[in-house]
Design an enzyme around this catalytic site. Sequence first.
Site, PDB file in Angstrom:
ATOM      1  N   LYS A 198       0.768  -1.239   0.376  1.00 11.42           N
ATOM      2  CA  LYS A 198      -0.129  -0.224   0.333  1.00 11.42           C
ATOM      3  C   LYS A 198       0.321   1.020   0.324  1.00 11.42           C
ATOM      4  O   LYS A 198       0.678   2.086  -1.024  1.00 11.42           O
ATOM      5  CB  LYS A 198      -0.881   0.317   0.964  1.00 11.42           C
ATOM      6  N   ARG A 246     -10.400   0.557   8.067  1.00 10.10           N
ATOM      7  CA  ARG A 246      -9.502  -0.890   8.467  1.00 10.10           C
ATOM      8  C   ARG A 246     -10.623  -1.940   8.917  1.00 10.10           C
ATOM      9  O   ARG A 246     -10.390  -2.379   9.621  1.00 10.10           O
ATOM     10  CB  ARG A 246      -8.168  -1.092   9.598  1.00 10.10           C
ATOM     11  N   ARG A 248      11.100  -6.400   5.352  1.00  9.40           N
ATOM     12  CA  ARG A 248      10.901  -4.488   5.601  1.00  9.40           C
ATOM     13  C   ARG A 248      11.737  -4.440   6.791  1.00  9.40           C
ATOM     14  O   ARG A 248      12.140  -3.770   7.283  1.00  9.40           O
ATOM     15  CB  ARG A 248       9.698  -4.207   5.403  1.00  9.40           C
ATOM     16  N   ARG A 305      11.594  -1.158  11.198  1.00 18.83           N
ATOM     17  CA  ARG A 305      10.100  -1.163  11.686  1.00 18.83           C
ATOM     18  C   ARG A 305       9.509  -2.126  12.321  1.00 18.83           C
ATOM     19  O   ARG A 305       9.686  -3.555  13.175  1.00 18.83           O
ATOM     20  CB  ARG A 305       9.277  -1.436  11.266  1.00 18.83           C
ATOM     21  N   ARG A 310      -1.340  -9.526  14.004  1.00 20.13           N
ATOM     22  CA  ARG A 310      -1.358  -8.014  12.414  1.00 20.13           C
ATOM     23  C   ARG A 310      -2.955  -8.631  11.299  1.00 20.13           C
ATOM     24  O   ARG A 310      -3.727  -8.576  10.707  1.00 20.13           O
ATOM     25  CB  ARG A 310      -0.117  -7.563  11.375  1.00 20.13           C
TER      26      ARG A 310
HETATM   27  P1  AMP Z   1       0.187   0.077   9.088  1.00 16.43           P
HETATM   28  O1  AMP Z   1       1.556   1.762   8.441  1.00 16.43           O
HETATM   29  O2  AMP Z   1      -1.102   0.651   8.288  1.00 16.43           O
HETATM   30  O3  AMP Z   1       0.890  -1.399   8.210  1.00 16.43           O
HETATM   31  O4  AMP Z   1      -0.339   0.332  10.460  1.00 16.43           O
HETATM   32  C1  AMP Z   1       0.336   0.101  11.198  1.00 16.43           C
HETATM   33  C2  AMP Z   1      -0.148   0.317  12.669  1.00 16.43           C
HETATM   34  O5  AMP Z   1      -1.148   1.199  12.772  1.00 16.43           O
HETATM   35  C3  AMP Z   1      -1.355  -1.002  12.705  1.00 16.43           C
HETATM   36  O6  AMP Z   1      -0.722  -2.373  12.999  1.00 16.43           O
HETATM   37  C4  AMP Z   1      -2.053  -0.689  13.585  1.00 16.43           C
HETATM   38  O7  AMP Z   1      -2.275  -0.879  14.448  1.00 16.43           O
HETATM   39  C5  AMP Z   1      -2.536   1.231  13.491  1.00 16.43           C
HETATM   40  N1  AMP Z   1      -2.867   1.831  13.143  1.00 16.43           N
HETATM   41  C6  AMP Z   1      -3.085   2.210  11.423  1.00 16.43           C
HETATM   42  N2  AMP Z   1      -4.280   2.328  10.197  1.00 16.43           N
HETATM   43  C7  AMP Z   1      -4.958   2.299  12.061  1.00 16.43           C
HETATM   44  C8  AMP Z   1      -6.357   1.832  11.186  1.00 16.43           C
HETATM   45  N3  AMP Z   1      -6.927   2.344  10.340  1.00 16.43           N
HETATM   46  N4  AMP Z   1      -7.169   1.598  12.032  1.00 16.43           N
HETATM   47  C9  AMP Z   1      -6.893   1.198  13.621  1.00 16.43           C
HETATM   48  N5  AMP Z   1      -5.105   0.953  13.723  1.00 16.43           N
HETATM   49  C10 AMP Z   1      -4.705   0.965  13.549  1.00 16.43           C
END
Ligand code: AMP
Length: 200
Positions: A14, A90, A129, A135, A146
Amino acid sequence: MLNLVIFGAPGSGKGTQSAKLIDQYGLYHISTGELLRDHIARGTELGKVADSYISKGQLIPDELMTRILEDVLDKHAAEKNGVVFDGYPRTVPQAESLKKLLQKRGSDLHAVIGLEVPEEELIDRMIRRGQQTGRADDNPETIKNRLDVYHKQTCPLKEYYQNEGKYIPVDGHGIVDEIFDHISDGIESATGIRRRSAKH
Ligand code: AMP
């Protein structure tokens, strides 16, 4: 005006494809994951709350997440031709909130690009990654959580957006530029809007 959601499992690409969407369509990028990581790095109160969820691979509560999103939308989104939402929504309640937030601003969501990648590849990509960027949530235990959360809470959105006629499935396995060609073809047939430069 073009508002897009880039949708897919963690590790589906993404972020990579968002960078190309911003460049080719002049969009503002809202990555909720990046926003939260930035708060964690700055040690803000929100960052502390976010870290307690992110480190376990869980989702931040919908209401909090939607407030953060609304704030960013009001501050920056009008500067560009539209927004690419990356990592939001999400959950189905988040999708409902997004619809209301956009309607309130006289706008709408035009398409949802669904990056579809086999699970084994997702895991390989996230492990890589984690090694390359450090990260924190890209470790085997958190990755498993996740992916579970994705299947239970986020996957239903695919059907939600299919029912709205907005879901564009894209094979997210392969070469980045070729995947982007498929994304831009999908956007053009759904909205008539073309990318800035010619195809790869
Ligand atoms: P990402 O970088 O999009 O993979 O997000 C990393 C982490 O941030 C996720 O595993 C969630 O813990 C949190 N997170 C990101 N976006 C959301 C969202 N829209 N709703 C809830 N938690 C989020």
